[in-house]
Enzyme design. Structure first.
Site, PDB file in Angstrom:
ATOM      1  N   ASP A  16       0.811  -1.229   0.000  1.00 57.83           N
ATOM      2  CA  ASP A  16       0.000   0.000   0.000  1.00 57.83           C
ATOM      3  C   ASP A  16       0.837   1.269   0.000  1.00 57.83           C
ATOM      4  O   ASP A  16       0.432   2.294   0.536  1.00 57.83           O
ATOM      5  CB  ASP A  16      -0.950   0.049   1.226  1.00 57.83           C
ATOM      6  N   LYS A  19       2.232   2.338  -5.043  1.00 59.77           N
ATOM      7  CA  LYS A  19       2.896   1.856  -6.269  1.00 59.77           C
ATOM      8  C   LYS A  19       2.027   2.083  -7.500  1.00 59.77           C
ATOM      9  O   LYS A  19       2.532   2.394  -8.569  1.00 59.77           O
ATOM     10  CB  LYS A  19       3.203   0.349  -6.167  1.00 59.77           C
ATOM     11  N   GLY A  43      -4.057  -4.387  -4.387  1.00 60.66           N
ATOM     12  CA  GLY A  43      -5.118  -3.434  -4.668  1.00 60.66           C
ATOM     13  C   GLY A  43      -4.491  -2.102  -4.995  1.00 60.66           C
ATOM     14  O   GLY A  43      -4.063  -1.377  -4.112  1.00 60.66           O
ATOM     15  N   HIS A  44      -4.358  -1.826  -6.280  1.00 64.13           N
ATOM     16  CA  HIS A  44      -3.752  -0.564  -6.684  1.00 64.13           C
ATOM     17  C   HIS A  44      -4.842   0.448  -7.001  1.00 64.13           C
ATOM     18  O   HIS A  44      -5.727   0.172  -7.799  1.00 64.13           O
ATOM     19  CB  HIS A  44      -2.892  -0.765  -7.946  1.00 64.13           C
ATOM     20  N   GLN A 226       2.270  -5.908  -3.196  1.00 64.74           N
ATOM     21  CA  GLN A 226       2.598  -6.000  -1.764  1.00 64.74           C
ATOM     22  C   GLN A 226       3.905  -5.242  -1.468  1.00 64.74           C
ATOM     23  O   GLN A 226       4.168  -4.259  -2.122  1.00 64.74           O
ATOM     24  CB  GLN A 226       2.672  -7.465  -1.296  1.00 64.74           C
TER      25      GLN A 226
HETATM   26  P1  IMP Z   1      -2.597 -12.732   1.589  1.00 67.77           P
HETATM   27  O1  IMP Z   1      -1.630 -12.160   0.616  1.00 67.77           O
HETATM   28  O2  IMP Z   1      -4.046 -12.477   1.236  1.00 67.77           O
HETATM   29  O3  IMP Z   1      -2.329 -14.178   1.891  1.00 67.77           O
HETATM   30  O4  IMP Z   1      -2.393 -11.951   2.985  1.00 67.77           O
HETATM   31  C1  IMP Z   1      -1.196 -12.105   3.740  1.00 67.77           C
HETATM   32  C2  IMP Z   1      -0.788 -10.786   4.384  1.00 67.77           C
HETATM   33  O5  IMP Z   1      -0.378  -9.887   3.363  1.00 67.77           O
HETATM   34  C3  IMP Z   1      -1.898 -10.072   5.152  1.00 67.77           C
HETATM   35  O6  IMP Z   1      -1.313  -9.360   6.225  1.00 67.77           O
HETATM   36  C4  IMP Z   1      -2.436  -9.085   4.146  1.00 67.77           C
HETATM   37  O7  IMP Z   1      -3.072  -7.989   4.757  1.00 67.77           O
HETATM   38  C5  IMP Z   1      -1.146  -8.685   3.446  1.00 67.77           C
HETATM   39  N1  IMP Z   1      -1.364  -8.197   2.066  1.00 67.77           N
HETATM   40  C6  IMP Z   1      -1.593  -8.928   0.963  1.00 67.77           C
HETATM   41  N2  IMP Z   1      -1.716  -8.133  -0.112  1.00 67.77           N
HETATM   42  C7  IMP Z   1      -1.530  -6.875   0.311  1.00 67.77           C
HETATM   43  C8  IMP Z   1      -1.493  -5.606  -0.350  1.00 67.77           C
HETATM   44  O8  IMP Z   1      -1.649  -5.477  -1.577  1.00 67.77           O
HETATM   45  N3  IMP Z   1      -1.277  -4.520   0.442  1.00 67.77           N
HETATM   46  C9  IMP Z   1      -1.063  -4.635   1.793  1.00 67.77           C
HETATM   47  N4  IMP Z   1      -1.077  -5.791   2.433  1.00 67.77           N
HETATM   48  C10 IMP Z   1      -1.305  -6.907   1.710  1.00 67.77           C
END
Ligand code: IMP
Length: 440
Positions: A16, A19, A43-44, A226
């Site tokens: 977040d 990017k 989520g961009h 991420q």
């Molecule tokens: P997962 O990727 O859904 O398995 O989540 C694993 C961890 O990564 C959790 O803490 C999510 O909140 C975090 N996470 C996954 N994708 C994002 C992102 O795009 N932005 C921020 N945190 C993320």
């Protein structure tokens, strides 16, 4: 100055970082934008004039009609969500015909989402706080060699064969361990049929496409999702995502070698946020943290969850610089700090009675780290109209200079608002030749 033709953009905090905006801005000059890991957990948010686009799979470069957009082999893709995302873009006049999908990417299926949710429920207060998109179970199946690859989207007989093979085991796990009713094969085949028709023609050898573009001297952007601290190996395990989020993954996640990805822009907010569980040394649970959340509109793009907020952490940034080989920084949301009386910047930690300036190896130690702050006077000026470094108030320049010095990597780009025009490219930066097109 050397011409930079390939650039990897990665998050250098916990995701977040903004990017999407940086990639959208730079993609004006890119011939190709490729994603290399993750899935629709990303989520961009991209703001273009009055339009706000929330993208999950599709690279942020899609808003530029000339840019080829690839979903690389290192990704996991939910075909049903991807079709919805494309429909949404098309409805708003964005052409998605330049999108291509690697045949080697893996599919996130309905049972992966069910497993993700069931796992989290079972973990109760030890939960990871995932996005619930099925990312972990999809990567687990890839490694266990029982995944379905995107190539099957272009071959309905193969898709049906693979699903028939893997579904009984998935159903057994769901039913016997988690008490879930499981999924019916015929219903799933019917559910996925339209997605196969829509996405099948987009499946191709994306690795070859990138190699050809690079050989022709075209500009290629690699879009990370991420952030460094969510990396499966180097992040705050187990509170991480399931893919390799660091720059090196841009090579393996698209089918190139490391020499092709040697320019790396790390995106960082001028403060820090995190969603999900896990240690976060500079988290501010006082009024300042609430102010950052409100002013920065810090609520998740994928889940809507309020983000945990705190100060800029140079220990994290230095670590991110090392594990990514950062060659430049993009500092976003500087405008959000306007009006803060004091701005803190963590330059080291006090960990179990010892002062350290490096990121500890395990989260057991990280949970015992107290940030050591340097404090800077804030500023009241609205930064949203600043278009050059010199337009920034002196207090903001001092903060940025300290940030750059303590991280040890130069700042290439500063973002002072969500719009493309609210971007400052620093003089002499590695991305100078990428940037002029959209500063309207
Ligand atoms: P997962 O990727 O859904 O398995 O989540 C694993 C961890 O990564 C959790 O803490 C999510 O909140 C975090 N996470 C996954 N994708 C994002 C992102 O795009 N932005 C921020 N945190 C993320």
């Amino acid at each position: 100055m050397e011409t930079v033709n390939s650039l990897v953009i990665v998050g250098a905090q916990w995701g977040d970082e903004g990017k999407g905006k940086v990639i959208d801005f730079l993609s004006a000059k890119a011939d190709l934008v490729a994603r290399f890991q993750g899935g629709d957990n990303a989520g961009h948010t991209v703001v273009y004039g009055a339009n706000i686009f929330k993208l999950h799979h599709v690279p942020s470069g899609i808003l530029n009609p000339k840019t080829l957009c690839l979903l690389g082999n290192g990704m996991v893709i939910n075909p049903l969500v991807l079709v919805r995302e494309m429909d949404e873009l098309e409805k708003r006049g964005i052409d998605t015909s330049n999108l291509r999908i690697s045949a080697k990417a893996h599919l996130i299926m309905t049972y992966h989402q069910a497993l993700d949710e069931a796992n989290e429920l079972m973990l109760a207060d030890k939960k990871i706080g995932t996005t619930g998109r099925g990312i972990g179970p999809a990567y687990a199946d890839k490694v266990l060699r029982r995944g379905i690859r995107a190539g099957a989207l272009a071959d309905p007989a193969l898709f049906s064969e693979r699903l028939t093979e893997v579904l009984p085991l998935q159903n057994r796990i769901l039913k016997d361990i988690f008490g879930h009713p499981g999924f019916d094969l015929a219903e799933l085949l019917a559910l996925y049929r339209p997605a196969l028709e829509r996405l099948g023609p987009l499946v191709t050898d994306t690795g070859r496409m990138i190699a050809e573009q690079m050989a022709a001297g075209k500009k290629v952007l690699f879009e990370g999702a991420q952030g460094a601290l969510l990396d499966i190996d180097h992040g705050t395990y187990p509170f991480v995502t399931s893919s390799s989020t660091v720059a090196a993954a841009a090579a393996s996640g698209t089918g190139l070698g490391p020499a092709n990805v040697n320019r790396v822009l790390g995106v960082l907010k001028a403060y820090t946020t995190r969603v999900g569980e896990g240690p976060f040394p500079t988290e501010d649970l006082s009024e300042a943290g609430d102010q950052l959340r409100e002013r920065g509109n810090e609520f998740g793009t994928t889940t809507g969850r309020p983000r945990r907020c705190g100060w800029f952490d140079a220990v994290v940034a230095r670590y991110a610089a090392r594990i990514n080989g950062l060659t430049g920084l993009a500092v976003t949301k500087l405008d959000v700090l306007s009006g803060m009386e004091v701005i803190n910047l963590a330059v080291g930690y006090r960990c179990r009675g010892k002062d350290i300036d490096y990121f500890p190896e395990g989260i057991q130690d990280l949970s015992h780290c107290e940030p050591q702050y340097e404090s800077f006077p804030g500023w009241d000026e609205d930064l949203s109209r600043a278009r050059s470094y010199e337009d920034l108030p002196e207090a903001a320049q001092n903060f940025l200079k300290a940030l750059e010095d303590t991280v040890g990597v130069r700042i290439d780009l500063i973002s002072v608002g969500p719009d493309r025009s609210q971007t400052i490219i620093c003089k002499g930066s590695q991305i100078e030749n990428w940037s002029d097109a959209r500063q309207e």
